[in-house]
Scaffold this active site. Structure first.
Site, short mmCIF file in Angstrom:
data_model
loop_
_atom_site.label_atom_id
_atom_site.label_comp_id
_atom_site.label_asym_id
_atom_site.label_seq_id
_atom_site.Cartn_x
_atom_site.Cartn_y
_atom_site.Cartn_z
N ASN A 223 0.85 -1.19 0.00
CA ASN A 223 0.00 0.00 0.00
C ASN A 223 0.89 1.25 0.00
O ASN A 223 2.11 1.14 0.01
CB ASN A 223 -0.97 -0.02 1.19
CG ASN A 223 -0.25 -0.03 2.51
OD1 ASN A 223 0.48 0.90 2.84
ND2 ASN A 223 -0.41 -1.11 3.27
N ASP A 291 -4.48 -5.80 4.99
CA ASP A 291 -5.56 -6.57 5.62
C ASP A 291 -5.54 -8.03 5.17
O ASP A 291 -5.97 -8.91 5.89
CB ASP A 291 -6.91 -5.94 5.29
CG ASP A 291 -7.08 -4.60 6.00
OD1 ASP A 291 -6.68 -4.53 7.18
OD2 ASP A 291 -7.58 -3.64 5.39
N LYS A 301 8.30 -18.08 -9.31
CA LYS A 301 7.64 -16.97 -10.02
C LYS A 301 6.49 -17.51 -10.88
O LYS A 301 6.66 -18.49 -11.62
CB LYS A 301 8.68 -16.28 -10.90
CG LYS A 301 8.11 -15.06 -11.59
CD LYS A 301 9.10 -14.39 -12.50
CE LYS A 301 8.38 -13.33 -13.31
NZ LYS A 301 9.17 -12.88 -14.44
N ASP A 319 -4.86 -9.07 13.14
CA ASP A 319 -4.95 -7.64 13.45
C ASP A 319 -4.03 -7.36 14.64
O ASP A 319 -4.29 -7.79 15.76
CB ASP A 319 -6.40 -7.27 13.77
CG ASP A 319 -6.58 -5.76 13.82
OD1 ASP A 319 -5.81 -5.09 14.55
OD2 ASP A 319 -7.46 -5.25 13.10
N ILE A 320 -2.97 -6.64 14.38
CA ILE A 320 -1.94 -6.42 15.41
C ILE A 320 -2.47 -5.52 16.52
O ILE A 320 -2.33 -5.81 17.71
CB ILE A 320 -0.67 -5.82 14.76
CG1 ILE A 320 -0.13 -6.84 13.76
CG2 ILE A 320 0.38 -5.47 15.79
CD1 ILE A 320 0.67 -6.27 12.64
N PHE A 339 -4.50 3.89 14.79
CA PHE A 339 -4.77 4.90 13.76
C PHE A 339 -5.96 4.42 12.96
O PHE A 339 -6.18 3.20 12.84
CB PHE A 339 -3.55 5.07 12.84
CG PHE A 339 -2.65 6.18 13.29
CD1 PHE A 339 -1.88 6.03 14.43
CD2 PHE A 339 -2.58 7.37 12.59
CE1 PHE A 339 -1.05 7.05 14.86
CE2 PHE A 339 -1.76 8.41 13.01
CZ PHE A 339 -0.99 8.25 14.15
N LYS A 353 -14.33 2.18 14.97
CA LYS A 353 -13.12 1.35 14.87
C LYS A 353 -12.44 1.21 16.23
O LYS A 353 -11.93 0.16 16.58
CB LYS A 353 -12.16 1.97 13.85
CG LYS A 353 -11.12 1.03 13.33
CD LYS A 353 -10.34 1.63 12.17
CE LYS A 353 -11.00 1.40 10.83
NZ LYS A 353 -10.21 1.90 9.70
N LYS A 357 -11.79 -2.42 17.81
CA LYS A 357 -10.42 -2.94 18.00
C LYS A 357 -10.02 -2.98 19.48
O LYS A 357 -8.97 -3.51 19.81
CB LYS A 357 -9.44 -2.09 17.22
CG LYS A 357 -9.77 -2.04 15.73
CD LYS A 357 -8.55 -2.23 14.89
CE LYS A 357 -8.94 -2.23 13.41
NZ LYS A 357 -7.86 -2.72 12.58
N1 CTP Z 1 -4.07 -2.61 12.04
C1 CTP Z 1 -3.30 -3.64 12.55
N2 CTP Z 1 -3.33 -4.86 11.95
C2 CTP Z 1 -4.07 -5.07 10.84
C3 CTP Z 1 -4.85 -4.01 10.31
C4 CTP Z 1 -4.83 -2.79 10.93
O1 CTP Z 1 -2.62 -3.45 13.56
N3 CTP Z 1 -4.08 -6.24 10.28
C5 CTP Z 1 -4.09 -1.35 12.77
C6 CTP Z 1 -3.45 -0.19 12.05
O2 CTP Z 1 -2.08 -0.09 12.38
C7 CTP Z 1 -4.24 0.99 12.60
C8 CTP Z 1 -5.63 0.39 12.85
O3 CTP Z 1 -5.45 -1.00 12.93
O4 CTP Z 1 -3.76 1.38 13.86
C9 CTP Z 1 -6.67 0.69 11.82
O5 CTP Z 1 -6.20 0.40 10.53
P1 CTP Z 1 -7.12 0.70 9.28
O6 CTP Z 1 -6.39 0.25 8.06
O7 CTP Z 1 -7.65 2.09 9.35
O8 CTP Z 1 -8.37 -0.22 9.57
P2 CTP Z 1 -8.74 -1.63 9.07
O9 CTP Z 1 -8.44 -2.63 10.12
O10 CTP Z 1 -8.15 -1.88 7.73
O11 CTP Z 1 -10.34 -1.49 8.98
P3 CTP Z 1 -11.23 -1.03 7.70
O12 CTP Z 1 -10.92 -1.98 6.61
O13 CTP Z 1 -12.60 -1.13 8.23
O14 CTP Z 1 -10.87 0.38 7.40
#
Ligand code: CTP
Length: 417
Positions: A223, A291, A301, A319-320, A339, A353, A357
């Protein structure tokens, strides 16, 4: 009852001199409480009341609380003979403007000096903290936003404004921060300023940057995160004395000074590194974690001639942030900050969120292409702690990091060892 053998912890405000500029807004009444709280903590407060400010609070009440005379007039002969405006602006450790009206902010940004308040704000060589207060439309007006962004660029710090019902019967950002929040910002300033190390002895865990999720040995899903904001937060926490473990995805950002940097590529590696770094007093998850990852990464490859484009089956990454927030007592960082990268309904989605979380605070930011957040220099964020939302003006990512680190320091100081 206090224990005579344990000396009371010195207040970071002890002996500090605050020059408080009270401008003309209904929120001026809150300044009386602010003065009282500052004085209780050992600060000396000298007040400047603008013409507008004097429509909302009387010089007498300000004088009674500061136990000092109140300065109102640029042209007063007595003022000039006893205490010129230049001296007034310099004989302070911090200048606080509360409420900072749209008009005063505009005059500060333009460098005007047409009354005592603006003259001393132009003449001062001391740090300045402003607490904006105005109608929601005035706050959101591009002119005000540009003025505040310019002031922030010049090093002026802001606290608030908050969301909520307003005296003008509208609702939204524009309410002045509460006296306790302004007090926190002032304490944060003095704890962090002049080499103060309020986070000494604390361990901070920060995630930053994107993750790369391999498709095959040469391709990956990624990303646009640059890691600038997360790295700036790690650096700001280290400046305040914290031992910082920065778990960083692939970025071009240099390692921030004073941090232990663990470089990883994938979300699962990031999670493992974070869990290995616990315990921590605070965790700030600023990484843009992918995600999804590809289920069954190809060992070789992928070739074009293998019968049309491959179909990639994705599976969800751990999800960390949620994992750290749900860690068992003793391992869970006392303060878990996430964040929320959103492109629409920013605050509303971020509030949900935070609950989903299980983190304590969430920093919501607009990552739509128009905002230019990803890879850009600036960030416009909203800090959501429990039920309160604080709207921060657009600032450089370093300034956002410094302000977040200050807020974390104040929170942990309050929470105790
Ligand atoms: N985050 C994380 N581990 C993941 C995904 C997200 O730790 N696998 C954490 C990010 O570091 C951030 C927060 O979760 O602090 C929110 O990330 P964000 O990308 O905004 O949310 P998503 O979990 O992707 O939710 P959505 O798809 O609904 O936006």
């Amino acid at each position: 009852m206090s224990d005579p053998l344990v000396p009371a912890a010195p207040s970071p405000l002890d002996g500090r001199r605050i020059l408080l500029v009270i401008a003309g807004g209904i929120a001026a009444y809150k300044c009386l409480d602010l003065i009282r709280r500052l004085r209780e903590r050992g600060a000396a407060v000298r007040a400047v009341l603008t013409e507008g400010g004097a429509q909302f609070v009387t010089p007498l009440s300000v004088q009674a609380l500061t136990e000092d005379r109140v300065y109102q007039d640029l042209w007063s002969l007595t003022d000039e003979s006893e205490m010129g405006h230049i001296r007034l602006s310099r004989e302070a450790d911090l200048v606080v403007v509360a409420p900072a009206t749209a008009d005063l902010l505009a005059r500060m940004a333009a460098g005007l000096a047409n009354d005592l308040a603006t003259t001393l704000l132009l003449a001062t060589d001391k740090p300045v903290l402003v607490a904006p207060a105005m109608n929601v439309r005035m706050w959101q007006h591009p002119a005000t936003q540009a003025n505040v962004a310019l002031l922030c660029q010049r090093g002026v710090r802001t606290v608030g404004p908050n969301d909520g019902p307003m005296a003008c019967h509208e609702h939204g950002p524009g309410r002045m921060a509460e006296p306790m929040e302004i007090l926190d910002a002032i304490v944060g300033h003095f704890s962090g300023a002049a080499g103060g190390r309020p986070l000494a002895g604390r361990h901070a865990l920060v995630t930053s940057g994107p993750t790369h999720e391999p498709i095959d040995p040469v391709r990956y899903i990624a990303n646009r995160s640059s890691g600038k904001q997360g790295h700036a937060i790690a650096a700001a926490l280290a400046r305040l004395g914290a031992r910082v473990t920065l778990v960083a995805g692939p970025t071009r950002e240099p390692d921030p000074p004073g941090c232990t940097v663990m470089r990883i590529e994938t979300a699962r590696q990031m999670l493992d590194a974070c869990l290995a770094a616990l315990p921590a007093d605070v965790a700030v998850c600023a990484a843009a974690v992918a995600d999804w990852r590809v289920k069954g990464t190809a060992g070789q490859k992928l070739k074009k001639d293998a019968g049309g484009p491959p179909v990639l089956e994705l599976t969800e990454n751990p999800d960390i942030l949620a994992t750290l927030a749900a860690a068992e007592a003793g391992r869970r960082p006392r303060l878990v900050v996430g964040f929320a990268a959103e492109t629409q309904n920013i605050v509303e989605y971020a509030v949900a969120k935070r609950v989903r979380k299980g983190c304590d605070w969430i920093v919501a930011n607009d990552v739509s292409p128009a905002a230019g957040t990803f890879g850009g220099r600036d960030n416009t964020v909203h800090l959501i702690r429990g039920g309160t939302v604080e709207h921060w003006p657009t600032m450089g990512k370093e300034a956002v990091a410094a302000r977040l680190a200050d807020a974390i320091a104040v929170h942990l100081e309050r929470a105790g060892p």
